[in-house]
Design an enzyme around this catalytic site. Structure first.
Site, PDB file in Angstrom:
ATOM      1  N   TYR A  42      -1.954  -0.880  10.931  1.00 27.55           N
ATOM      2  CA  TYR A  42      -2.213  -1.451   9.602  1.00 27.55           C
ATOM      3  C   TYR A  42      -1.016  -1.195   8.678  1.00 27.55           C
ATOM      4  O   TYR A  42      -0.476  -2.110   8.052  1.00 27.55           O
ATOM      5  CB  TYR A  42      -3.489  -0.846   8.981  1.00 27.55           C
ATOM      6  CG  TYR A  42      -3.600  -1.144   7.508  1.00 27.55           C
ATOM      7  CD1 TYR A  42      -3.918  -2.427   7.063  1.00 27.55           C
ATOM      8  CD2 TYR A  42      -3.339  -0.159   6.547  1.00 27.55           C
ATOM      9  CE1 TYR A  42      -3.977  -2.712   5.706  1.00 27.55           C
ATOM     10  CE2 TYR A  42      -3.395  -0.444   5.187  1.00 27.55           C
ATOM     11  CZ  TYR A  42      -3.717  -1.718   4.775  1.00 27.55           C
ATOM     12  OH  TYR A  42      -3.759  -2.006   3.426  1.00 27.55           O
TER      13      TYR A  42
ATOM     14  N   SER B 206       0.837  -1.202   0.000  1.00 26.83           N
ATOM     15  CA  SER B 206       0.000   0.000   0.000  1.00 26.83           C
ATOM     16  C   SER B 206       0.868   1.246   0.000  1.00 26.83           C
ATOM     17  O   SER B 206       1.974   1.254   0.575  1.00 26.83           O
ATOM     18  CB  SER B 206      -0.846  -0.031   1.271  1.00 26.83           C
ATOM     19  OG  SER B 206      -1.461   1.211   1.500  1.00 26.83           O
TER      20      SER B 206
ATOM     21  N   LYS C 267       1.920  -3.801   6.882  1.00 26.11           N
ATOM     22  CA  LYS C 267       2.337  -3.875   5.468  1.00 26.11           C
ATOM     23  C   LYS C 267       3.860  -3.715   5.354  1.00 26.11           C
ATOM     24  O   LYS C 267       4.518  -4.415   4.587  1.00 26.11           O
ATOM     25  CB  LYS C 267       1.640  -2.792   4.650  1.00 26.11           C
ATOM     26  CG  LYS C 267       0.147  -3.014   4.468  1.00 26.11           C
ATOM     27  CD  LYS C 267      -0.119  -4.190   3.540  1.00 26.11           C
ATOM     28  CE  LYS C 267      -1.589  -4.550   3.485  1.00 26.11           C
ATOM     29  NZ  LYS C 267      -1.857  -5.830   2.836  1.00 26.11           N
TER      30      LYS C 267
HETATM   31  P1  NAD Z   1     -11.116  -6.932   1.086  1.00 26.38           P
HETATM   32  O1  NAD Z   1     -11.359  -6.932   2.549  1.00 26.38           O
HETATM   33  O2  NAD Z   1     -12.273  -6.678   0.190  1.00 26.38           O
HETATM   34  O3  NAD Z   1     -10.454  -8.321   0.646  1.00 26.38           O
HETATM   35  C1  NAD Z   1      -9.600  -9.055   1.485  1.00 26.38           C
HETATM   36  C2  NAD Z   1     -10.111 -10.480   1.539  1.00 26.38           C
HETATM   37  O4  NAD Z   1      -9.242 -11.243   2.374  1.00 26.38           O
HETATM   38  C3  NAD Z   1     -11.511 -10.586   2.126  1.00 26.38           C
HETATM   39  O5  NAD Z   1     -12.320 -11.343   1.245  1.00 26.38           O
HETATM   40  C4  NAD Z   1     -11.303 -11.325   3.443  1.00 26.38           C
HETATM   41  O6  NAD Z   1     -12.411 -12.157   3.767  1.00 26.38           O
HETATM   42  C5  NAD Z   1     -10.027 -12.102   3.176  1.00 26.38           C
HETATM   43  N1  NAD Z   1      -9.212 -12.413   4.362  1.00 26.38           N
HETATM   44  C6  NAD Z   1      -8.798 -11.565   5.325  1.00 26.38           C
HETATM   45  N2  NAD Z   1      -8.045 -12.214   6.226  1.00 26.38           N
HETATM   46  C7  NAD Z   1      -7.964 -13.510   5.808  1.00 26.38           C
HETATM   47  C8  NAD Z   1      -7.322 -14.662   6.317  1.00 26.38           C
HETATM   48  N3  NAD Z   1      -6.634 -14.634   7.454  1.00 26.38           N
HETATM   49  N4  NAD Z   1      -7.443 -15.814   5.620  1.00 26.38           N
HETATM   50  C9  NAD Z   1      -8.169 -15.869   4.475  1.00 26.38           C
HETATM   51  N5  NAD Z   1      -8.802 -14.808   3.957  1.00 26.38           N
HETATM   52  C10 NAD Z   1      -8.709 -13.646   4.619  1.00 26.38           C
HETATM   53  O7  NAD Z   1      -9.944  -5.903   0.798  1.00 26.38           O
HETATM   54  P2  NAD Z   1      -9.371  -5.353  -0.583  1.00 26.38           P
HETATM   55  O8  NAD Z   1      -9.709  -3.914  -0.656  1.00 26.38           O
HETATM   56  O9  NAD Z   1      -9.745  -6.258  -1.690  1.00 26.38           O
HETATM   57  O10 NAD Z   1      -7.809  -5.433  -0.269  1.00 26.38           O
HETATM   58  C11 NAD Z   1      -7.014  -6.524  -0.698  1.00 26.38           C
HETATM   59  C12 NAD Z   1      -5.604  -6.325  -0.218  1.00 26.38           C
HETATM   60  O11 NAD Z   1      -5.103  -5.094  -0.724  1.00 26.38           O
HETATM   61  C13 NAD Z   1      -5.459  -6.236   1.306  1.00 26.38           C
HETATM   62  O12 NAD Z   1      -4.286  -6.897   1.683  1.00 26.38           O
HETATM   63  C14 NAD Z   1      -5.333  -4.746   1.566  1.00 26.38           C
HETATM   64  O13 NAD Z   1      -4.605  -4.467   2.735  1.00 26.38           O
HETATM   65  C15 NAD Z   1      -4.590  -4.298   0.325  1.00 26.38           C
HETATM   66  N6  NAD Z   1      -4.807  -2.879  -0.003  1.00 26.38           N
HETATM   67  C16 NAD Z   1      -6.089  -2.419  -0.117  1.00 26.38           C
HETATM   68  C17 NAD Z   1      -6.304  -1.077  -0.391  1.00 26.38           C
HETATM   69  C18 NAD Z   1      -7.706  -0.517  -0.462  1.00 26.38           C
HETATM   70  O14 NAD Z   1      -7.865   0.680  -0.250  1.00 26.38           O
HETATM   71  N7  NAD Z   1      -8.735  -1.313  -0.762  1.00 26.38           N
HETATM   72  C19 NAD Z   1      -5.208  -0.221  -0.587  1.00 26.38           C
HETATM   73  C20 NAD Z   1      -3.916  -0.740  -0.486  1.00 26.38           C
HETATM   74  C21 NAD Z   1      -3.734  -2.080  -0.190  1.00 26.38           C
HETATM   75  C1  WQD Z   2      -9.427   9.699   1.052  1.00 28.55           C
HETATM   76  C2  WQD Z   2      -9.636  11.182   1.321  1.00 28.55           C
HETATM   77  C3  WQD Z   2      -9.924  11.701   3.657  1.00 28.55           C
HETATM   78  C4  WQD Z   2     -13.725   9.560   4.121  1.00 28.55           C
HETATM   79  C5  WQD Z   2      -6.840   4.660   3.079  1.00 28.55           C
HETATM   80  C6  WQD Z   2      -5.798   3.960   3.904  1.00 28.55           C
HETATM   81  C7  WQD Z   2      -4.665   3.517   3.016  1.00 28.55           C
HETATM   82  C8  WQD Z   2      -5.186   2.692   1.831  1.00 28.55           C
HETATM   83  C9  WQD Z   2      -6.294   3.378   1.113  1.00 28.55           C
HETATM   84  C10 WQD Z   2      -5.125   0.366   2.351  1.00 28.55           C
HETATM   85  C11 WQD Z   2      -8.860  11.696   2.540  1.00 28.55           C
HETATM   86  C12 WQD Z   2     -11.178  12.008   2.869  1.00 28.55           C
HETATM   87  C13 WQD Z   2     -12.562  10.100   3.611  1.00 28.55           C
HETATM   88  C14 WQD Z   2     -14.773  10.426   4.525  1.00 28.55           C
HETATM   89  C15 WQD Z   2     -13.424  12.310   3.833  1.00 28.55           C
HETATM   90  N1  WQD Z   2      -5.749   1.449   2.252  1.00 28.55           N
HETATM   91  N2  WQD Z   2     -12.428  11.446   3.467  1.00 28.55           N
HETATM   92  N3  WQD Z   2     -14.584  11.775   4.363  1.00 28.55           N
HETATM   93  O1  WQD Z   2      -7.059   7.691   3.895  1.00 28.55           O
HETATM   94  O2  WQD Z   2      -6.159   8.067   1.545  1.00 28.55           O
HETATM   95  O3  WQD Z   2      -6.249   5.807   2.467  1.00 28.55           O
HETATM   96  O4  WQD Z   2      -7.304   3.776   2.051  1.00 28.55           O
HETATM   97  O5  WQD Z   2      -3.950   0.183   2.231  1.00 28.55           O
HETATM   98  O6  WQD Z   2      -3.814   2.768   3.814  1.00 28.55           O
HETATM   99  O7  WQD Z   2      -5.306   4.840   4.891  1.00 28.55           O
HETATM  100  O8  WQD Z   2      -8.343   6.888   1.850  1.00 28.55           O
HETATM  101  O9  WQD Z   2     -10.699   6.910   1.170  1.00 28.55           O
HETATM  102  O10 WQD Z   2     -10.157   6.962   3.635  1.00 28.55           O
HETATM  103  O11 WQD Z   2      -9.683   8.979   2.248  1.00 28.55           O
HETATM  104  O12 WQD Z   2     -13.318  13.524   3.717  1.00 28.55           O
HETATM  105  O13 WQD Z   2     -15.834   9.993   5.027  1.00 28.55           O
HETATM  106  O14 WQD Z   2     -11.028  11.392   1.626  1.00 28.55           O
HETATM  107  O15 WQD Z   2      -9.698  12.658   4.646  1.00 28.55           O
HETATM  108  O16 WQD Z   2      -8.466  13.014   2.255  1.00 28.55           O
HETATM  109  P1  WQD Z   2      -6.909   7.225   2.504  1.00 28.55           P
HETATM  110  P2  WQD Z   2      -9.800   7.360   2.257  1.00 28.55           P
END
Ligand code: NAD
Ligand code: WQD
Length: 336
Positions: free
Chosen positions: A148, A124, A152
């Site tokens: 979190y 991330s 990562k």
């Molecule tokens: P998500 O929660 O929709 O998908 C994650 C999946 O993993 C879920 O289906 C959950 O049931 C499963 N899971 C969690 N723990 C598990 C375990 N111990 N064993 C088996 N399954 C398990 O999330 P997503 O948005 O699809 O994110 C996928 C990956 O990408 C995550 O690792 C997340 O940290 C990373 N990521 C997400 C974002 C974002 O904003 N969505 C941003 C950066 C990184």
């Molecule tokens: C985006 C912008 C908020 C909600 C997060 C995690 C990051 C990654 C992606 C997994 C910011 C603003 C948000 C609301 C708002 N996830 N906001 N009102 O914080 O950039 O990143 O998700 O790895 O680790 O921290 O994403 O969508 O929460 O926020 O004003 O109700 O929207 O302040 O500027 P963020 P976000």
């Protein structure tokens, strides 16, 4: 070619399964369903005509993983499974270290025993902490501002050490910026449980009438309109980034790191206004205090991925909000 997709019923995993199937790969999905529903598999089948093999289980369960690797001849693993709620991670850090760090170590140990040496990991942009400047390049310093993010970063470091000791492995760390959007069919999208933490799911739920108004967390940042700026990337572009990484890096031993972003920053209010146009309705909002831990600006320099993976995001902001709206309006309560 069989690809094990951990967390494959989740938001990004499910969209990646579709792209894998459409490009001739055979995904094998494992998920413990702690944050997703089995119905996602029906939707993948509706879109592609193929129902992925699914085994329900936990990546921390080595006996389960042994059964998976014994049953399927896996070539590569794309590892999405993890917990991702920043606020919850502050309250329950051990849950995050156990699931995200221990879970990944168990997965890699079992891959090693099974002789599977190619891994793509969901990292991330949060690993850049509060960057000194934007756009962010892969060699910028890393830091964590919450458990979190630290989970990562720990996994990245563990994987790097492991690869150094196992030079025939290929490990790719993909640092996602802000994934948004949904499949163009309207059949798959993001389905957060409870109150959404992220901006676009919250906006979409306001638009569909599930929530009264959006709180905008701060309008006094040093940005053009004072609200936070992020690099929003369409989830299907993100999924395609995984396929590019699989294709290009699978046979390249090493630890490879790529930003997956568009390179463009958009403010909270720009997102709100774009969504208003897509949904053809106003999105009521009020300005609230800044959210703890938020930064002013975060967007990628995506040129390294373009040069080495031949990949770049192609879907624009309008497509991101239109696809989100199609998913949300056709599935007002998510996967039911
Ligand atoms: P998500 O929660 O929709 O998908 C994650 C999946 O993993 C879920 O289906 C959950 O049931 C499963 N899971 C969690 N723990 C598990 C375990 N111990 N064993 C088996 N399954 C398990 O999330 P997503 O948005 O699809 O994110 C996928 C990956 O990408 C995550 O690792 C997340 O940290 C990373 N990521 C997400 C974002 C974002 O904003 N969505 C941003 C950066 C990184
Ligand atoms: C985006 C912008 C908020 C909600 C997060 C995690 C990051 C990654 C992606 C997994 C910011 C603003 C948000 C609301 C708002 N996830 N906001 N009102 O914080 O950039 O990143 O998700 O790895 O680790 O921290 O994403 O969508 O929460 O926020 O004003 O109700 O929207 O302040 O500027 P963020 P976000």
């Amino acid at each position: 070619m069989k690809v094990l997709v951990t967390g494959g019923t989740g938001y990004i995993g499910s969209h990646t399964c579709i792209q894998l199937i459409e490009q001739g790969y055979t995904p094998v999905v494992i998920d413990n369903l702690c944050n997703s529903k089995e119905m996602v598999l029906d939707r993948i089948e509706q879109v592609t005509g193929v129902r992925p093999t699914f085994m329900q289980g936990d990546i921390r369960d080595s006996a389960f993983l042994k059964r998976v690797f014994a049953k399927h001849s896996i070539d590569s693993v794309i590892h999405f499974a993890g917990l991702k709620a920043v606020g919850e991670s502050v309250e329950k850090p051990l849950k995050y270290y156990d699931n995200n760090v221990s879970g990944t170590l168990t997965l890699v140990s079992e891959m090693d025993l099974a002789g599977v040496k190619s891994l793509i990991f969901s990292s991330s942009a949060t690993v850049y902490g509060d960057p000194a400047s934007v756009p962010i390049k892969e060699d910028f310093p890393t830091s964590a501002t919450n458990p979190y993010g630290r989970s990562k970063l720990m996994v990245e470091e563990c994987l790097r050490d492991f690869q150094q000791a196992n030079l025939d492995w290929s490990i790719t760390l993909l640092r996602y910026f802000n994934p948004v959007g949904a499949h163009e069919s309207g059949l798959l999208g993001e389905d957060p449980q409870g109150t959404p933490n992220n901006l676009l799911p919250f906006v979409a739920q306001v638009a569909v009438g599930r929530r009264e108004k959006l709180g905008v967390f701060g309008n006094d940042y040093n940005t053009p309109d004072g609200t936070g700026v992020r690099d929003y990337i369409h989830v299907v572009d993100l999924a395609d980034g995984h396929l590019a990484a699989l294709d290009k890096m699978k046979h390249q031993p090493g630890t490879h790191i790529f930003n997956l972003g568009t390179g463009q920053g958009n403010s909270v209010l720009e997102m709100v206004h774009a969504f208003e146009t897509a949904a053809n309705r106003p999105i009521p909002y009020e300005i609230k205090p800044r959210r703890a831990g938020d930064i002013a600006e975060c967007y990628a320099d995506p040129t390294y991925a373009e040069a080495h993976l031949g990949w770049k995001a192609t879907r624009d902001l309008q497509t991101m909000v239109e696809d989100t709206w199609r998913w949300q309006s056709q599935n007002p309560n998510g996967y039911q």
